[in-house]
Design a protein around this motif. Structure first.
Motif, PDB file in Angstrom:
ATOM      1  N   ARG A 126       0.907  -1.031   0.108  1.00  0.00           N
ATOM      2  CA  ARG A 126       0.219   0.064   0.140  1.00  0.00           C
ATOM      3  C   ARG A 126       0.934   1.163  -0.013  1.00  0.00           C
ATOM      4  NH1 ARG A 126      -2.105   2.335   5.408  1.00  0.00           N
ATOM      5  NH2 ARG A 126      -0.292   1.861   6.648  1.00  0.00           N
ATOM      6  N   PRO A 127       0.463   2.346  -0.839  1.00  0.00           N
ATOM      7  CA  PRO A 127       1.398   3.482  -0.644  1.00  0.00           C
ATOM      8  C   PRO A 127       1.457   4.135   0.633  1.00  0.00           C
ATOM      9  CG  PRO A 127      -0.402   3.514  -2.482  1.00  0.00           C
ATOM     10  CD  PRO A 127      -0.457   2.269  -1.661  1.00  0.00           C
ATOM     11  N   VAL A 128       2.822   4.526   1.147  1.00  0.00           N
ATOM     12  CA  VAL A 128       2.735   5.432   2.241  1.00  0.00           C
ATOM     13  C   VAL A 128       2.402   7.013   1.993  1.00  0.00           C
ATOM     14  CG1 VAL A 128       3.912   3.570   3.397  1.00  0.00           C
ATOM     15  CG2 VAL A 128       5.106   5.337   2.098  1.00  0.00           C
ATOM     16  N   GLY A 129       2.552   7.333   0.611  1.00  0.00           N
ATOM     17  CA  GLY A 129       2.612   8.237   0.293  1.00  0.00           C
ATOM     18  C   GLY A 129       2.627   8.640  -1.158  1.00  0.00           C
ATOM     19  N   VAL A 130       2.971   9.926  -1.626  1.00  0.00           N
ATOM     20  CA  VAL A 130       3.045  10.265  -3.097  1.00  0.00           C
ATOM     21  C   VAL A 130       4.204  11.213  -3.513  1.00  0.00           C
ATOM     22  CG1 VAL A 130       1.239  12.161  -3.001  1.00  0.00           C
ATOM     23  CG2 VAL A 130       1.609  10.793  -5.109  1.00  0.00           C
ATOM     24  N   VAL A 131       4.747  11.135  -4.547  1.00  0.00           N
ATOM     25  CA  VAL A 131       5.791  12.080  -5.144  1.00  0.00           C
ATOM     26  C   VAL A 131       5.137  13.364  -5.669  1.00  0.00           C
ATOM     27  CG1 VAL A 131       7.589  12.280  -6.768  1.00  0.00           C
ATOM     28  CG2 VAL A 131       7.558  10.239  -5.548  1.00  0.00           C
ATOM     29  N   ARG A 132       5.556  14.585  -5.373  1.00  0.00           N
ATOM     30  CA  ARG A 132       5.349  15.897  -6.036  1.00  0.00           C
ATOM     31  C   ARG A 132       6.646  16.289  -6.590  1.00  0.00           C
ATOM     32  NH1 ARG A 132       0.893  14.444  -7.182  1.00  0.00           N
ATOM     33  NH2 ARG A 132      -0.596  14.399  -5.497  1.00  0.00           N
ATOM     34  N   SER A 133       6.329  16.251  -8.058  1.00  0.00           N
ATOM     35  CA  SER A 133       7.303  16.706  -8.641  1.00  0.00           C
ATOM     36  C   SER A 133       7.198  17.697  -9.854  1.00  0.00           C
ATOM     37  CB  SER A 133       8.345  15.438  -9.094  1.00  0.00           C
ATOM     38  OG  SER A 133       9.355  15.724 -10.151  1.00  0.00           O
TER      39      SER A 133
ATOM     40  N   LEU B   8       8.198  14.543  -1.033  1.00  0.00           N
ATOM     41  CA  LEU B   8       7.724  13.268  -0.726  1.00  0.00           C
ATOM     42  C   LEU B   8       6.565  13.433   0.409  1.00  0.00           C
ATOM     43  CD1 LEU B   8      11.012  11.140  -0.217  1.00  0.00           C
ATOM     44  CD2 LEU B   8       9.640  11.658  -2.279  1.00  0.00           C
ATOM     45  N   VAL B   9       5.399  13.314  -0.064  1.00  0.00           N
ATOM     46  CA  VAL B   9       4.272  13.696   0.724  1.00  0.00           C
ATOM     47  C   VAL B   9       3.584  12.439   1.343  1.00  0.00           C
ATOM     48  CG1 VAL B   9       1.659  14.806   1.064  1.00  0.00           C
ATOM     49  CG2 VAL B   9       3.584  15.785  -0.577  1.00  0.00           C
ATOM     50  N   ILE B  10       4.031  12.199   2.560  1.00  0.00           N
ATOM     51  CA  ILE B  10       3.658  11.012   3.497  1.00  0.00           C
ATOM     52  C   ILE B  10       1.931  11.091   3.710  1.00  0.00           C
ATOM     53  CG2 ILE B  10       4.144   9.631   5.336  1.00  0.00           C
ATOM     54  CD1 ILE B  10       6.061   9.770   3.051  1.00  0.00           C
ATOM     55  N   ASP B  11       1.151  10.002   3.802  1.00  0.00           N
ATOM     56  CA  ASP B  11      -0.018   9.931   4.266  1.00  0.00           C
ATOM     57  C   ASP B  11       0.025  10.616   5.567  1.00  0.00           C
ATOM     58  OD1 ASP B  11      -2.429   9.418   5.677  1.00  0.00           O
ATOM     59  OD2 ASP B  11      -2.649   7.591   4.347  1.00  0.00           O
ATOM     60  N   SER B  12      -1.036  11.751   5.711  1.00  0.00           N
ATOM     61  CA  SER B  12      -0.823  12.538   7.068  1.00  0.00           C
ATOM     62  C   SER B  12      -1.118  11.590   8.302  1.00  0.00           C
ATOM     63  CB  SER B  12      -1.978  13.608   6.908  1.00  0.00           C
ATOM     64  OG  SER B  12      -3.173  13.128   6.950  1.00  0.00           O
ATOM     65  N   GLY B  13      -1.766  10.382   7.934  1.00  0.00           N
ATOM     66  CA  GLY B  13      -2.208   9.705   9.165  1.00  0.00           C
ATOM     67  C   GLY B  13      -1.070   8.816   9.557  1.00  0.00           C
ATOM     68  N   LEU B  14       0.363   8.860   8.790  1.00  0.00           N
ATOM     69  CA  LEU B  14       1.459   8.186   8.956  1.00  0.00           C
ATOM     70  C   LEU B  14       2.365   9.117   9.469  1.00  0.00           C
ATOM     71  CD1 LEU B  14       1.219   5.477   6.261  1.00  0.00           C
ATOM     72  CD2 LEU B  14       0.661   5.104   8.352  1.00  0.00           C
ATOM     73  N   ALA B  15       2.220  10.484   9.602  1.00  0.00           N
ATOM     74  CA  ALA B  15       3.319  11.302   9.834  1.00  0.00           C
ATOM     75  C   ALA B  15       4.315  11.022  10.841  1.00  0.00           C
ATOM     76  CB  ALA B  15       2.703  12.727  10.121  1.00  0.00           C
ATOM     77  N   GLY B  16       3.882  10.264  11.781  1.00  0.00           N
ATOM     78  CA  GLY B  16       4.746   9.837  12.943  1.00  0.00           C
ATOM     79  C   GLY B  16       5.879   8.910  12.511  1.00  0.00           C
ATOM     80  N   ILE B  17       5.710   8.349  11.399  1.00  0.00           N
ATOM     81  CA  ILE B  17       6.608   7.367  10.775  1.00  0.00           C
ATOM     82  C   ILE B  17       7.838   7.979  10.408  1.00  0.00           C
ATOM     83  CG2 ILE B  17       5.962   7.381   8.167  1.00  0.00           C
ATOM     84  CD1 ILE B  17       5.351   4.423   8.361  1.00  0.00           C
TER      85      ILE B  17
ATOM     86  N   ASP C 172       5.781  13.002 -10.921  1.00  0.00           N
ATOM     87  CA  ASP C 172       4.857  13.539 -10.453  1.00  0.00           C
ATOM     88  C   ASP C 172       3.714  12.457 -10.177  1.00  0.00           C
ATOM     89  OD1 ASP C 172       3.641  15.839  -8.538  1.00  0.00           O
ATOM     90  OD2 ASP C 172       2.098  15.631 -10.245  1.00  0.00           O
ATOM     91  N   GLY C 173       3.237  12.483  -8.886  1.00  0.00           N
ATOM     92  CA  GLY C 173       1.994  11.402  -8.719  1.00  0.00           C
ATOM     93  C   GLY C 173       2.442   9.918  -8.532  1.00  0.00           C
TER      94      GLY C 173
END
Length: 189
Positions: free
Chosen positions: A17-24, A56-65, A143-144
């Protein structure tokens, strides 16, 4: 979930499962699987992607990671090359970087994103963190692109001695180095 037979044994199921997304600002792939081989479609050179700034935008629910990640200068980023079409995932052999002057080799001998599982890995420089967003330099992802994982780059852990590299790869590295020194566009012809 994926579960397939490999050889005589059933492979255990896998779940990613993705942990985030690339913004480029990189919107189109440089290397494209076409006509049963790879084709180079970019005018951008190695110098440009090595200095590209991305997030690298990490899912906000996983920020502590990410806690503690700022203590490292470089990261190993694993991402999914989401724009590789199904026919690109079936390539068995290709010319590295789409160059017909280089040998036709098995796809696992290349760093191409066109492969059965489009997982790509690259080491990037960490420039900073703001909450769930990492700013990095040197990412070659579009991107994406879904992020699969991030690990700190630890030289002693990844250290390998007596490395052998294919002659054609050494040729590519020399050409990149020569064009960078000469101030060229880094495009390998």
């Amino acid at each position: 979930m994926i579960g397939k037979e490999v050889g005589n044994e059933a492979a255990p199921p896998m779940q990613l499962r993705p942990v985030g997304v690339v913004r480029s600002n990189l919107k189109e792939p440089s290397l494209v699987a076409e006509s049963g081989d790879l084709e180079w479609h970019s005018k951008e050179g190695q110098r440009e992607w090595r200095t590209r700034i991305s997030e690298l935008v990490i899912d906000s629910g996983l920020a502590g990671i990410l806690d503690g990640i700022e203590d490292f200068s470089h990261l190993l980023v694993l991402y999914w090359a989401h724009r590789v079409p199904p026919e690109g995932r079936s390539l068995i052999k290709a010319h590295p970087m789409g160059r017909k002057d280089l040998p036709l080799v098995g796809i696992f001998s290349t760093c191409s994103p066109a492969r059965p599982n489009t997982i790509c890995a690259i080491v990037v420089r960490l420039l900073g963190r703001k909450e769930n967003v990492l700013t990095v330099e040197g990412l070659d992802a579009l991107d994406g692109s879904p992020l699969i994982d991030i690990k700190p780059y630890i030289p002693s852990y990844y250290r390998v001695d007596n490395i052998k590299v294919a002659d054609w790869m050494l040729q590519i590295e020399r050409e990149f180095a020569e064009s960078s020194i000469a101030g060229g566009d880094d495009k390998v012809s």
